[in-house]
Every structure is written in C-alpha cells, then in structure tokens.
Design a protein around this motif. Structure first.
Motif, PDB file in Angstrom:
ATOM      1  N   ALA A   1       0.747  -1.101   0.049  1.00  0.00           N
ATOM      2  CA  ALA A   1      -0.018   0.080   0.195  1.00  0.00           C
ATOM      3  C   ALA A   1       0.747   1.504  -0.125  1.00  0.00           C
ATOM      4  O   ALA A   1       0.480   1.994  -0.546  1.00  0.00           O
ATOM      5  N   GLU A   2       1.996   1.388   0.746  1.00  0.00           N
ATOM      6  CA  GLU A   2       3.005   2.558   0.778  1.00  0.00           C
ATOM      7  C   GLU A   2       3.566   2.531  -0.631  1.00  0.00           C
ATOM      8  O   GLU A   2       3.790   3.831  -1.046  1.00  0.00           O
ATOM      9  N   ALA A   3       4.045   1.448  -1.221  1.00  0.00           N
ATOM     10  CA  ALA A   3       4.524   1.574  -2.623  1.00  0.00           C
ATOM     11  C   ALA A   3       3.693   2.112  -3.612  1.00  0.00           C
ATOM     12  O   ALA A   3       3.978   3.018  -4.488  1.00  0.00           O
ATOM     13  N   VAL A   4       2.325   1.743  -3.239  1.00  0.00           N
ATOM     14  CA  VAL A   4       1.094   2.604  -4.270  1.00  0.00           C
ATOM     15  C   VAL A   4       1.126   4.213  -3.775  1.00  0.00           C
ATOM     16  O   VAL A   4       1.043   4.775  -4.888  1.00  0.00           O
ATOM     17  N   LYS A   5       1.383   4.407  -2.761  1.00  0.00           N
ATOM     18  CA  LYS A   5       1.493   5.861  -2.485  1.00  0.00           C
ATOM     19  C   LYS A   5       2.558   6.589  -3.143  1.00  0.00           C
ATOM     20  O   LYS A   5       2.364   7.561  -3.351  1.00  0.00           O
ATOM     21  N   ALA A   6       3.695   5.801  -2.967  1.00  0.00           N
ATOM     22  CA  ALA A   6       5.021   6.260  -3.436  1.00  0.00           C
ATOM     23  C   ALA A   6       4.781   6.912  -5.089  1.00  0.00           C
ATOM     24  O   ALA A   6       5.292   7.788  -5.428  1.00  0.00           O
ATOM     25  N   PHE A   7       4.240   5.773  -5.835  1.00  0.00           N
ATOM     26  CA  PHE A   7       3.750   5.965  -7.042  1.00  0.00           C
ATOM     27  C   PHE A   7       2.897   7.280  -7.369  1.00  0.00           C
ATOM     28  O   PHE A   7       3.107   8.088  -8.162  1.00  0.00           O
ATOM     29  N   GLN A   8       1.928   7.317  -6.594  1.00  0.00           N
ATOM     30  CA  GLN A   8       0.754   8.316  -6.555  1.00  0.00           C
ATOM     31  C   GLN A   8       1.677   9.803  -6.364  1.00  0.00           C
ATOM     32  O   GLN A   8       1.238  10.622  -6.885  1.00  0.00           O
ATOM     33  N   PHE A   9       2.626   9.809  -5.402  1.00  0.00           N
ATOM     34  CA  PHE A   9       3.396  11.051  -5.186  1.00  0.00           C
ATOM     35  C   PHE A   9       4.055  11.255  -6.367  1.00  0.00           C
ATOM     36  O   PHE A   9       4.221  12.561  -6.736  1.00  0.00           O
ATOM     37  N   ASN A  10       4.549  10.574  -6.900  1.00  0.00           N
ATOM     38  CA  ASN A  10       5.377  10.609  -7.969  1.00  0.00           C
ATOM     39  C   ASN A  10       4.533  11.296  -9.168  1.00  0.00           C
ATOM     40  O   ASN A  10       4.829  12.403  -9.828  1.00  0.00           O
ATOM     41  N   MET A  11       3.332  10.690  -9.460  1.00  0.00           N
ATOM     42  CA  MET A  11       2.520  11.282 -10.372  1.00  0.00           C
ATOM     43  C   MET A  11       1.943  12.568 -10.286  1.00  0.00           C
ATOM     44  O   MET A  11       1.714  13.352 -11.035  1.00  0.00           O
ATOM     45  N   GLU A  12       1.907  12.910  -8.910  1.00  0.00           N
ATOM     46  CA  GLU A  12       1.326  14.198  -8.385  1.00  0.00           C
ATOM     47  C   GLU A  12       2.403  15.246  -9.046  1.00  0.00           C
ATOM     48  O   GLU A  12       2.142  16.267  -9.430  1.00  0.00           O
ATOM     49  N   VAL A  13       3.775  14.985  -8.604  1.00  0.00           N
ATOM     50  CA  VAL A  13       5.070  15.940  -9.178  1.00  0.00           C
ATOM     51  C   VAL A  13       4.864  15.989 -10.724  1.00  0.00           C
ATOM     52  O   VAL A  13       4.992  16.868 -11.233  1.00  0.00           O
ATOM     53  N   PHE A  14       4.593  14.740 -11.361  1.00  0.00           N
ATOM     54  CA  PHE A  14       4.745  14.794 -12.810  1.00  0.00           C
ATOM     55  C   PHE A  14       3.505  15.682 -13.206  1.00  0.00           C
ATOM     56  O   PHE A  14       3.469  16.422 -14.352  1.00  0.00           O
ATOM     57  N   ASP A  15       2.322  15.687 -12.679  1.00  0.00           N
ATOM     58  CA  ASP A  15       1.268  16.527 -13.070  1.00  0.00           C
ATOM     59  C   ASP A  15       1.157  17.849 -12.838  1.00  0.00           C
ATOM     60  O   ASP A  15       1.107  18.761 -13.483  1.00  0.00           O
ATOM     61  N   GLU A  16       1.958  18.092 -11.873  1.00  0.00           N
ATOM     62  CA  GLU A  16       2.509  19.667 -11.284  1.00  0.00           C
ATOM     63  C   GLU A  16       3.248  20.154 -12.283  1.00  0.00           C
ATOM     64  O   GLU A  16       3.162  21.253 -12.863  1.00  0.00           O
ATOM     65  N   LEU A  17       4.162  19.417 -12.913  1.00  0.00           N
ATOM     66  CA  LEU A  17       5.417  19.776 -13.752  1.00  0.00           C
ATOM     67  C   LEU A  17       4.445  20.045 -15.270  1.00  0.00           C
ATOM     68  O   LEU A  17       4.831  20.824 -15.970  1.00  0.00           O
ATOM     69  N   GLU A  18       3.541  19.319 -15.584  1.00  0.00           N
ATOM     70  CA  GLU A  18       2.816  19.421 -16.782  1.00  0.00           C
ATOM     71  C   GLU A  18       1.846  20.691 -16.549  1.00  0.00           C
ATOM     72  O   GLU A  18       1.734  21.443 -17.608  1.00  0.00           O
ATOM     73  N   GLU A  19       1.267  21.120 -15.483  1.00  0.00           N
ATOM     74  CA  GLU A  19       0.605  22.301 -15.487  1.00  0.00           C
ATOM     75  C   GLU A  19       1.541  23.424 -15.491  1.00  0.00           C
ATOM     76  O   GLU A  19       1.235  24.481 -16.126  1.00  0.00           O
ATOM     77  N   ILE A  20       2.792  23.412 -14.720  1.00  0.00           N
ATOM     78  CA  ILE A  20       3.652  24.486 -14.913  1.00  0.00           C
ATOM     79  C   ILE A  20       4.115  24.710 -16.311  1.00  0.00           C
ATOM     80  O   ILE A  20       4.391  25.801 -16.928  1.00  0.00           O
ATOM     81  N   GLY A  21       4.179  23.566 -17.235  1.00  0.00           N
ATOM     82  CA  GLY A  21       4.580  23.735 -18.609  1.00  0.00           C
ATOM     83  C   GLY A  21       3.562  24.520 -19.359  1.00  0.00           C
ATOM     84  O   GLY A  21       4.150  25.024 -20.442  1.00  0.00           O
ATOM     85  N   LYS A  22       2.427  24.612 -18.857  1.00  0.00           N
ATOM     86  CA  LYS A  22       1.463  25.146 -19.827  1.00  0.00           C
ATOM     87  C   LYS A  22       1.735  26.628 -19.659  1.00  0.00           C
ATOM     88  O   LYS A  22       1.060  27.538 -20.703  1.00  0.00           O
ATOM     89  N   THR A  23       2.502  27.065 -18.625  1.00  0.00           N
ATOM     90  CA  THR A  23       2.776  28.414 -18.654  1.00  0.00           C
ATOM     91  C   THR A  23       4.009  28.876 -19.026  1.00  0.00           C
ATOM     92  O   THR A  23       4.604  30.153 -18.978  1.00  0.00           O
ATOM     93  N   ILE A  24       4.848  27.934 -19.587  1.00  0.00           N
ATOM     94  CA  ILE A  24       6.062  28.125 -20.013  1.00  0.00           C
ATOM     95  C   ILE A  24       6.261  28.487 -21.571  1.00  0.00           C
ATOM     96  O   ILE A  24       5.810  27.431 -22.059  1.00  0.00           O
ATOM     97  N   GLN A  25       6.707  29.659 -21.804  1.00  0.00           N
ATOM     98  CA  GLN A  25       6.980  29.749 -23.549  1.00  0.00           C
ATOM     99  C   GLN A  25       8.166  29.425 -23.591  1.00  0.00           C
ATOM    100  O   GLN A  25       9.227  30.167 -23.732  1.00  0.00           O
TER     101      GLN A  25
END
Length: 312
Positions: free
Chosen positions: A218-242
């Motif tokens: 269960a904790e390993a699943v959480k670790a993957f989810q934390f990584n996905m949150e970082v990926f999603d955050e980077l994707e959102e930041i990317g929308k603002t970077i020209q």
C-alpha cells in the motif's frame, strides 16, 4: 562486479550477512508482492502526459530542471531517513549508500543547470513537499515503510531511468561526458541486473508478517501516486512556460503526416495486441529507411528498459 562481491560490499556498509542463494521466487516474496501490487499504478505513472512527452524526447529544459529540483528534495528526505534507520532490522539489509544514494549526484546536476549559487535559486514545490513530508513521517514513525519508498525510487532509477537518461541527453544536447545527468549514473554499480537481483533477495529475506507486507504494498502504491502528483504539477507548470519544445526522441504521430500507422511505437503496440502480420509488414518498411532503423533502435532500448522494471 559480481553479486557475491556486491554482497561483501553491502556487508561492509553495515547491511550484514544475508542468504542470497535463493534462485526461485514465491508469490509471497516481498519483491513479487510489490511488483504485482504496484503494476496498475506503475502503468498509470508511465502514461502521464509528462512521462509520455519525455519518452518522445519532447522535453522542455526548464521543466527538466524543475524535475531535478523535485528529485533533489525527495532524495534528500529519503536518504536522511535511511541514515536515521540504517541499523533498523527491517531496513539494514537494504542499506547501500555507496551504490544507490542520489542526493550528491543531484546537487551536481543542479549546479550544472543553475550555477554555483543554485541553492538560492531553487525551492521545494507543493507536490514534492507532500512527498517529502510523507517520507519523513514514515522514517520517524514507521521505518519499515521506508522499504517501499526505496524500492519504488531506486529500482526505477536502475531500470527505466537509464532509458530516460539517453533520451534527455539527446533531446537537450547535453554533454556526452554526463554533466546534468549524474542522477542517472551509478558509478558504484557495475551490473544493474545483478544489483537488482541482490536487492530483491535482500528484500525477500526480511522477517515480515503478512499484515506488514500488505502495508508495504500500500505504501509503494502511495509512492507512485506522489510521483504522479509531481509529474502532473510539472505538466501544469509547462502550460505557462513559453519555450521551444525539443524533439529528439520517439516520433510523435503528428510528425507522421497524420498516419499513426507510420509510427514504430504504434507498430510495436499492434504486435503486442496480436496484429502480427500488419506489424511485421510495417516494421520491414520502417527498417528499410535509415531514419527508421535509428528510431527502432531507440524503441527497442525503451521497451527493454520498461521490461526490466516489470521483471524486477
């Protein structure tokens, strides 16, 4: 470096002796439980937009740098807690600081990208901070769960991470001597395959009851989810970077004149789905073209990297 030699090194690092002669795996082995229990979330992580773009070589340098910053804070937290718990009976056999620790390598990468005053230029993002907070929480309150975080990060770095290194180096035209990509370089490990086998064997001899193994999954699943949150955050930041998007990885379908069938990646998926005759015909056509040969070589490397992760 042989597995026996690495075992000797690990013992010198404080991991202590352990039986590494087991050559058959049981469904109840921790490494097998973790691989099976995280398979679905691992696939989701691979299919986040940020990772898919990365694999295609469509890398915004600014986002890559921010990703390295998130990794720096993540590994700083994890390795602080590993040091705190290096003698804990449920973690000591997995203590490989010389072979695995990434904080110093990431610091050198950040110095390369941001300059000598890099520490004043970077900060921990909200998504990375949530990940960091969880790592500190388990390290201080439930150290056995550090096994899940170490497994998720280090084994991934030794598997698919090696593919990402090649893609990033080519896409961003980074120096062939490795500057900016030291995170992916494990000087203390001669054979990633042998080391992963050793690491799995160490995990499998940890004395754990069934409930603890479930909590680790269960904790390993959480670790993957934390990584996905970082990926999603980077994707959102990317929308603002020209910034110009580099494209030196696998071809995107749009570059194929609208014909998805011309993409070697699609060909591979068709083959996996049973469209063998079509895939073979398409593969032969692609291989006759020099560019196709290069692309297929890159595809083979990528698929090998992800296969290595699933066979972990």
């Amino acid at each position: 470096m042989s597995a026996d030699k690495m075992a000797t090194t690990a013992s010198a690092n404080g991991a202590g002796p352990v039986n590494e002669g087991k050559d058959t795996l049981s469904p109840e082995d921790l490494s097998e439980l973790l691989a099976a229990g995280t398979k679905e979330v691992h696939e989701k992580a691979e299919n986040t937009q940020f990772v898919k773009d990365f694999l295609k070589g469509r890398i915004r340098k600014e986002l890559f740098k921010l990703g390295a910053v998130a990794l720096y804070y993540t590994y700083t937290a994890m390795e602080e807690e590993i040091e705190r718990n290096k003698d804990h009976p449920h973690f000591a056999p997995l203590y490989f600081p010389t072979e695995l620790h990434r904080r110093e390598a990431l610091a050198r990468d950040l110095e390369y990208f941001y300059g000598p005053d890099w520490q004043s230029e970077v900060s921990c993002s909200p998504a990375a901070q949530r990940y960091v907070d969880r790592i500190h929480e388990v390290g201080q309150e439930d150290p056995v769960l550090l096994v899940s975080h170490a497994y998720t990060r280090y084994m991934g770095d030794l598997s698919g991470g090696q593919v990402l290194k090649k893609v990033a180096q080519r896409a961003m035209k980074l120096p062939p001597t490795g500057e900016g990509l030291e995170f992916y370089t494990f000087d203390g490990i001669h054979s990633a395959k042998e080391f992963k086998q050793l690491y799995r064997s160490r995990m499998n001899v940890l004395v754990l009851d069934g409930d603890t193994k479930k909590r680790l999954v269960a904790e390993a699943v959480k670790a993957f989810q934390f990584n996905m949150e970082v990926f999603d955050e980077l994707e959102e930041i990317g929308k603002t970077i020209q910034e110009e998007v580099l494209d030196a990885g696998m071809p995107v379908h749009g570059a194929m004149g609208g014909d998805i069938g011309k993409c070697p990646y699609y060909s591979a998926k068709m083959a996996a789905a049973g469209g063998s005759e079509y895939a073979c015909q398409l593969a032969m056509a692609v291989l006759r073209h020099p560019t196709g040969q290069v692309l297929c070589a890159a595809l083979a490397a990528a698929l090998a990297g992800f296969a290595a992760w699933y066979l972990m």
